[in-house]
Design a protein around this motif. Structure first.
Motif, PDB file in Angstrom:
ATOM      1  N   LEU A 113       0.838  -1.204   0.000  1.00 20.52           N
ATOM      2  CA  LEU A 113       0.000   0.000   0.000  1.00 20.52           C
ATOM      3  C   LEU A 113       0.871   1.251   0.000  1.00 20.52           C
ATOM      4  CD1 LEU A 113      -2.179  -1.181   3.017  1.00 20.52           C
ATOM      5  CD2 LEU A 113      -2.801  -1.385   0.618  1.00 20.52           C
ATOM      6  N   THR A 114       0.238   2.367  -0.326  1.00 17.64           N
ATOM      7  CA  THR A 114       0.903   3.658  -0.179  1.00 17.64           C
ATOM      8  C   THR A 114       0.025   4.554   0.689  1.00 17.64           C
ATOM      9  OG1 THR A 114      -0.097   4.623  -2.160  1.00 17.64           O
ATOM     10  CG2 THR A 114       2.010   3.480  -2.440  1.00 17.64           C
ATOM     11  N   GLN A 115       0.671   5.415   1.442  1.00 19.25           N
ATOM     12  CA  GLN A 115       0.004   6.462   2.221  1.00 19.25           C
ATOM     13  C   GLN A 115       0.841   7.723   2.065  1.00 19.25           C
ATOM     14  OE1 GLN A 115      -1.172   3.640   5.944  1.00 19.25           O
ATOM     15  NE2 GLN A 115      -0.531   5.674   6.483  1.00 19.25           N
ATOM     16  N   LEU A 116       0.179   8.871   2.187  1.00 21.68           N
ATOM     17  CA  LEU A 116       0.945  10.115   2.149  1.00 21.68           C
ATOM     18  C   LEU A 116       1.892  10.204   3.336  1.00 21.68           C
ATOM     19  CD1 LEU A 116      -1.640  12.784   0.941  1.00 21.68           C
ATOM     20  CD2 LEU A 116       0.287  11.816  -0.324  1.00 21.68           C
ATOM     21  N   TRP A 117       1.387   9.913   4.536  1.00 22.47           N
ATOM     22  CA  TRP A 117       2.156  10.033   5.774  1.00 22.47           C
ATOM     23  C   TRP A 117       1.874   8.835   6.669  1.00 22.47           C
ATOM     24  CZ3 TRP A 117       5.692  13.754   6.246  1.00 22.47           C
ATOM     25  CH2 TRP A 117       5.542  14.917   5.489  1.00 22.47           C
ATOM     26  N   PRO A 118       2.805   8.489   7.561  1.00 26.52           N
ATOM     27  CA  PRO A 118       2.496   7.471   8.560  1.00 26.52           C
ATOM     28  C   PRO A 118       1.456   8.003   9.536  1.00 26.52           C
ATOM     29  CG  PRO A 118       4.824   8.145   8.676  1.00 26.52           C
ATOM     30  CD  PRO A 118       4.174   8.970   7.630  1.00 26.52           C
ATOM     31  N   SER A 119       0.596   7.112  10.012  1.00 27.76           N
ATOM     32  CA  SER A 119      -0.398   7.490  11.004  1.00 27.76           C
ATOM     33  C   SER A 119       0.270   7.617  12.373  1.00 27.76           C
ATOM     34  CB  SER A 119      -1.502   6.436  11.076  1.00 27.76           C
ATOM     35  OG  SER A 119      -0.991   5.230  11.631  1.00 27.76           O
ATOM     36  N   ALA A 120      -0.443   8.223  13.317  1.00 32.35           N
ATOM     37  CA  ALA A 120       0.074   8.346  14.682  1.00 32.35           C
ATOM     38  C   ALA A 120       0.331   6.959  15.270  1.00 32.35           C
ATOM     39  CB  ALA A 120      -0.908   9.136  15.542  1.00 32.35           C
TER      40      ALA A 120
END
Length: 125
Positions: A35-42
């Motif tokens: 997967l890709t995400q813009l930013w890591p989650s908290a």
């Protein structure tokens, strides 16, 4: 200067990195999604002990192949590549392509059960 891509263009870089893997590696990918995400989650930052969102380029979450003794009906393992942190460490499109490749290999290596030391010895640390 960092590189900025559209989400679609970044996802294509990741797809290209996967396509460039040897067939032997692709055959070992069992119950894993990339997967890709813009930013890591908290939660992802907390899970890894990372305090700065720029400090996490990719993340493997799951059960390595080497630890799958009683592994039935499990959700897929996940490899996530974080777009903005990857872009931030790269000064050119070519550098980003290479860093995405390195990060894909590094995170999939965790799926295969390889340690960080083994990954570093292979030149993907």
């Amino acid at each position: 200067m960092s590189v900025r891509l559209s989400t679609d263009a970044f996802e294509q870089l990741v797809a290209d990195a996967l396509d460039s893997l040897p067939i032997e590696a692709l055959e070992l990918l069992d119950n894993v999604e990339v997967l890709t995400q813009l930013w890591p989650s908290a939660e992802q930052l907390e899970e890894t002990g990372t305090t700065n969102g720029y400090g996490l380029l990719g993340l493997y979450e799951g059960t390595p192949l080497t630890d799958r003794d009683h592994y039935n009906f499990a959700l897929p393992d996940r490899v996530t590549l974080f777009q903005r942190p990857l872009e931030a460490v790269c000064g050119s499109h070519e550098e980003l392509e290479r860093q995405v490749q390195i990060t894909v290999v590094h995170e999939l290596a965790h799926h295969f059960g390889w340690s960080d030391e083994e990954i570093d010895r292979m030149g993907f640390g």
